[in-house]
Design an enzyme around this catalytic site. Structure first.
Site, short mmCIF file in Angstrom:
data_model
loop_
_atom_site.label_atom_id
_atom_site.label_comp_id
_atom_site.label_asym_id
_atom_site.label_seq_id
_atom_site.Cartn_x
_atom_site.Cartn_y
_atom_site.Cartn_z
N TYR A 119 0.79 -1.03 0.12
CA TYR A 119 0.17 0.11 -0.03
C TYR A 119 0.81 1.06 0.10
O TYR A 119 0.92 2.11 -0.73
CB TYR A 119 -0.87 -0.03 1.05
CG TYR A 119 -1.82 1.12 1.45
CD1 TYR A 119 -3.02 1.66 0.62
CD2 TYR A 119 -1.36 2.21 2.40
CE1 TYR A 119 -3.70 2.49 0.78
CE2 TYR A 119 -2.16 3.21 2.43
CZ TYR A 119 -3.32 3.34 1.50
OH TYR A 119 -4.07 4.81 1.60
N THR A 156 -12.96 6.50 6.91
CA THR A 156 -13.42 5.91 5.42
C THR A 156 -13.50 4.64 5.51
O THR A 156 -12.96 3.81 6.22
CB THR A 156 -12.65 6.52 4.45
OG1 THR A 156 -11.56 6.12 4.42
CG2 THR A 156 -12.46 8.33 4.63
#
Length: 238
Positions: A119, A156
């Site tokens: 990531y 989120t």
């Protein structure tokens, strides 16, 4: 708005149009990793508004176990969105009038995160891409400001529901230990803080600049000192 989640996209679009008026927001179901679908989203936007002024590449996923998907969305999707934004907003391209492009990276591109190496790699790609395209050579031709926003941990879907299950198990056992502790210790900011940072960058961010927004504070610009100033120690010859 462009997203692969049709149900949520349509729901949010309806809510925003109830506040700002019909047609102020449109939703285009799209997989940003799919070049054909993403270019279609740009064409639909042009047909609706007749022009583009601002493009935000914000799509992202975090799942080290499905690194191909992560590379395709985070890196390839951002690259395709960047190239399309330049093509459609460039004053030398398809009749555009210039504009602003904001690519969303992550705080992990500034401070590495051991539990998300792939990531972090995708987000470092975005910083390198945006800084390079933020050179004045490109701006003089396209009149498109290119900026990077690196949010810290935010409430989120990408991190709000993040667990150790998304960490690659082949590197270490994440069931207990440092990964779980790091996730637990993260301080999550509100999405509205990131939204305000977007508005600030659109209004005042300089071409090629990189910004961080974290802990519900105002965004700050990152100073990338020259590589000569980064020297820690030189290799010793024997």
């Amino acid at each position: 708005m462009v997203d692969i989640n049709v149900e949520k996209g349509e729901r949010v679009t309806k809510a925003l149009n109830e506040v700002f008026g019909d047609g102020k927001v449109i939703f285009i179901p799209t997989d940003v990793g799919n070049q054909v679908q993403l270019e279609n989203a740009f064409r639909v936007s042009i047909d609706h508004w007749r022009r583009l002024d601002i493009v935000v590449n914000n799509a992202g996923v975090f799942n080290e176990n499905n690194w191909r998907l992560m590379m395709n969305v985070n890196a390839v999707g951002a690259l395709q969105g960047t190239l399309l934004a330049l093509e459609y907003m460039s004053s030398k391209g398809k009749g555009g009038r210039g504009g602003v492009l904001i690519n969303v990276s992550s705080i992990s591109a500034i401070n590495s995160i051991f539990y998300g190496p792939i990531y972090a790699g995708t987000k470092n790609f975005i910083v390198g891409l945006s800084r390079s395209l933020g050179n004045e050579v490109y701006y003089d031709y396209n009149h498109v400001r290119i900026l990077t926003l690196c949010p810290g941990a935010t409430i989120t879907n990408i991190l709000g529901n993040f667990t150790v299950k998304e960490v690659l198990p082949i590197f270490f056992s994440p069931d207990e230990g440092p990964a779980a502790q790091a996730i637990k210790n993260d301080k999550y900011q509100r999405p509205s803080s990131v939204g305000k940072a977007f508005v600030f960058l659109i209004k005042k961010g300089s071409n090629g600049s990189v910004w961080v927004v974290e802990d519900d504070q105002l965004p700050y610009e990152v100073d990338f000192v020259g590589r000569k100033l980064m020297q820690k120690k030189k290799a010793c010859q024997k």
